[in-house]
Design a protein around this motif. Structure first.
Motif, PDB file in Angstrom:
ATOM      1  N   TYR A 202      39.236  37.704  46.976  1.00  0.00           N
ATOM      2  CA  TYR A 202      39.013  36.879  45.781  1.00  0.00           C
ATOM      3  C   TYR A 202      37.905  35.854  45.962  1.00  0.00           C
ATOM      4  N   ASP A 203      37.680  35.416  47.192  1.00  0.00           N
ATOM      5  CA  ASP A 203      36.631  34.438  47.469  1.00  0.00           C
ATOM      6  C   ASP A 203      35.288  35.161  47.568  1.00  0.00           C
ATOM      7  N   VAL A 204      34.769  35.561  46.423  1.00  0.00           N
ATOM      8  CA  VAL A 204      33.587  36.423  46.355  1.00  0.00           C
ATOM      9  C   VAL A 204      32.367  35.791  47.028  1.00  0.00           C
ATOM     10  N   ASP A 205      32.151  34.499  46.817  1.00  0.00           N
ATOM     11  CA  ASP A 205      30.963  33.864  47.396  1.00  0.00           C
ATOM     12  C   ASP A 205      31.165  33.439  48.848  1.00  0.00           C
ATOM     13  N   GLY A 206      32.388  33.602  49.382  1.00  0.00           N
ATOM     14  CA  GLY A 206      32.652  33.332  50.794  1.00  0.00           C
ATOM     15  C   GLY A 206      32.615  31.866  51.179  1.00  0.00           C
ATOM     16  N   ASN A 207      32.809  30.958  50.221  1.00  0.00           N
ATOM     17  CA  ASN A 207      32.733  29.529  50.536  1.00  0.00           C
ATOM     18  C   ASN A 207      34.059  28.927  50.983  1.00  0.00           C
ATOM     19  N   GLY A 208      35.105  29.752  51.115  1.00  0.00           N
ATOM     20  CA  GLY A 208      36.394  29.265  51.578  1.00  0.00           C
ATOM     21  C   GLY A 208      37.292  28.739  50.471  1.00  0.00           C
ATOM     22  N   CYS A 209      36.849  28.850  49.227  1.00  0.00           N
ATOM     23  CA  CYS A 209      37.632  28.398  48.075  1.00  0.00           C
ATOM     24  C   CYS A 209      37.569  29.459  46.980  1.00  0.00           C
ATOM     25  N   ILE A 210      38.615  29.512  46.190  1.00  0.00           N
ATOM     26  CA  ILE A 210      38.609  30.384  45.018  1.00  0.00           C
ATOM     27  C   ILE A 210      38.501  29.472  43.814  1.00  0.00           C
ATOM     28  N   ASP A 211      37.388  29.589  43.096  1.00  0.00           N
ATOM     29  CA  ASP A 211      37.204  28.725  41.924  1.00  0.00           C
ATOM     30  C   ASP A 211      37.666  29.447  40.665  1.00  0.00           C
ATOM     31  N   ARG A 212      37.660  28.731  39.581  1.00  0.00           N
ATOM     32  CA  ARG A 212      38.137  29.246  38.302  1.00  0.00           C
ATOM     33  C   ARG A 212      37.383  30.525  37.893  1.00  0.00           C
ATOM     34  N   GLY A 213      36.077  30.533  38.083  1.00  0.00           N
ATOM     35  CA  GLY A 213      35.264  31.699  37.715  1.00  0.00           C
ATOM     36  C   GLY A 213      35.615  32.932  38.529  1.00  0.00           C
ATOM     37  N   GLU A 214      35.821  32.752  39.837  1.00  0.00           N
ATOM     38  CA  GLU A 214      36.189  33.877  40.686  1.00  0.00           C
ATOM     39  C   GLU A 214      37.553  34.442  40.271  1.00  0.00           C
ATOM     40  N   LEU A 215      38.511  33.552  40.020  1.00  0.00           N
ATOM     41  CA  LEU A 215      39.828  34.017  39.608  1.00  0.00           C
ATOM     42  C   LEU A 215      39.758  34.716  38.251  1.00  0.00           C
ATOM     43  N   LEU A 216      38.994  34.164  37.326  1.00  0.00           N
ATOM     44  CA  LEU A 216      38.851  34.778  36.000  1.00  0.00           C
ATOM     45  C   LEU A 216      38.264  36.181  36.112  1.00  0.00           C
ATOM     46  N   ASN A 217      37.242  36.342  36.938  1.00  0.00           N
ATOM     47  CA  ASN A 217      36.638  37.666  37.126  1.00  0.00           C
ATOM     48  C   ASN A 217      37.636  38.658  37.717  1.00  0.00           C
ATOM     49  N   ILE A 218      38.453  38.211  38.659  1.00  0.00           N
ATOM     50  CA  ILE A 218      39.460  39.077  39.268  1.00  0.00           C
ATOM     51  C   ILE A 218      40.511  39.477  38.236  1.00  0.00           C
ATOM     52  N   ILE A 219      40.988  38.513  37.446  1.00  0.00           N
ATOM     53  CA  ILE A 219      42.004  38.800  36.424  1.00  0.00           C
ATOM     54  C   ILE A 219      41.448  39.805  35.414  1.00  0.00           C
ATOM     55  N   LYS A 220      40.212  39.597  34.968  1.00  0.00           N
ATOM     56  CA  LYS A 220      39.588  40.535  34.023  1.00  0.00           C
ATOM     57  C   LYS A 220      39.480  41.924  34.634  1.00  0.00           C
ATOM     58  N   ALA A 221      39.070  41.983  35.899  1.00  0.00           N
ATOM     59  CA  ALA A 221      38.897  43.273  36.569  1.00  0.00           C
ATOM     60  C   ALA A 221      40.226  44.004  36.726  1.00  0.00           C
ATOM     61  N   ILE A 222      41.244  43.295  37.166  1.00  0.00           N
ATOM     62  CA  ILE A 222      42.560  43.920  37.357  1.00  0.00           C
ATOM     63  C   ILE A 222      43.088  44.434  36.024  1.00  0.00           C
ATOM     64  N   ARG A 223      42.906  43.655  34.969  1.00  0.00           N
ATOM     65  CA  ARG A 223      43.356  44.089  33.648  1.00  0.00           C
ATOM     66  C   ARG A 223      42.577  45.321  33.179  1.00  0.00           C
ATOM     67  N   ALA A 224      41.292  45.365  33.457  1.00  0.00           N
ATOM     68  CA  ALA A 224      40.489  46.515  33.044  1.00  0.00           C
ATOM     69  C   ALA A 224      40.884  47.766  33.820  1.00  0.00           C
ATOM     70  N   ILE A 225      41.096  47.616  35.127  1.00  0.00           N
ATOM     71  CA  ILE A 225      41.479  48.761  35.957  1.00  0.00           C
ATOM     72  C   ILE A 225      42.845  49.293  35.534  1.00  0.00           C
ATOM     73  N   ASN A 226      43.782  48.379  35.267  1.00  0.00           N
ATOM     74  CA  ASN A 226      45.142  48.778  34.884  1.00  0.00           C
ATOM     75  C   ASN A 226      45.295  49.012  33.388  1.00  0.00           C
ATOM     76  N   ARG A 227      44.216  48.794  32.667  1.00  0.00           N
ATOM     77  CA  ARG A 227      44.211  48.976  31.215  1.00  0.00           C
ATOM     78  C   ARG A 227      45.329  48.186  30.541  1.00  0.00           C
ATOM     79  N   CYS A 228      45.417  46.896  30.933  1.00  0.00           N
ATOM     80  CA  CYS A 228      46.439  46.000  30.384  1.00  0.00           C
ATOM     81  C   CYS A 228      45.956  45.372  29.092  1.00  0.00           C
ATOM     82  N   ASN A 229      46.851  45.254  28.155  1.00  0.00           N
ATOM     83  CA  ASN A 229      46.590  44.541  26.913  1.00  0.00           C
ATOM     84  C   ASN A 229      47.678  43.491  26.747  1.00  0.00           C
TER      85      ASN A 229
END
Length: 148
Positions: A98-125
């Protein structure tokens, strides 16, 4: 490569290793799994940009030696972690993923991108949008209010 965050590959049974090797070599006769093959292997086609980026990040976290391929030892280490790893080992891996930029923290943008991706992969509505879900999570876990 014999060790992945404390989980020794040697701890796997010979039968498990043989089954995994057989499946790996059936799916990937070259012995090196590319990103394209990884997506095919897991049926990940026609993904959104966010979902595709997430899958690429997952591939990169399993490519321990960063050569652009997942070889059998990396495959075994990844499966061992996912299927048999302890909770703290899995959490460290998820954090790294989840720490895409490797800075040791997960920020709001990184978490949002992960949530969007997981929903798209699982086709969640879900009724709650990815943004609303991310905000809810951050409201609960960002105790010092620094956005990370």
């Amino acid at each position: 490569m014999g060790n992945m965050d404390g989980k020794a590959v040697e701890e796997l049974s010979t039968t498990e290793c043989h089954q995994w090797y057989k499946k790996f070599m059936t799916e990937c006769p070259s012995g090196q799994l590319t990103l394209y093959e990884f997506k095919q292997f897991f049926g990940l086609k026609n993904l959104s940009l966010a979902a595709n980026k997430y899958v690429e990040q997952m591939f990169e976290t399993f490519d321990f030696n960063k050569d652009g391929y997942i070889d059998f030892m990396e495959y075994v280490a990844a499966l061992s972690l996912v299927l048999k790893g302890k909770v703290d080992q899995k959490l460290r891996w998820y954090f790294k993923l989840y720490d895409v930029d490797g800075n040791g923290c997960i920020d709001r943008g990184e978490l949002l991108n992960i949530i969007k991706a997981i929903r798209a992969i699982n086709r969640c509505n879900e009724a709650m949008t990815a943004e609303e879900f991310t905000n809810m999570v951050f409201d609960k876990i960002d105790t010092n209010g620094d956005g990370e």
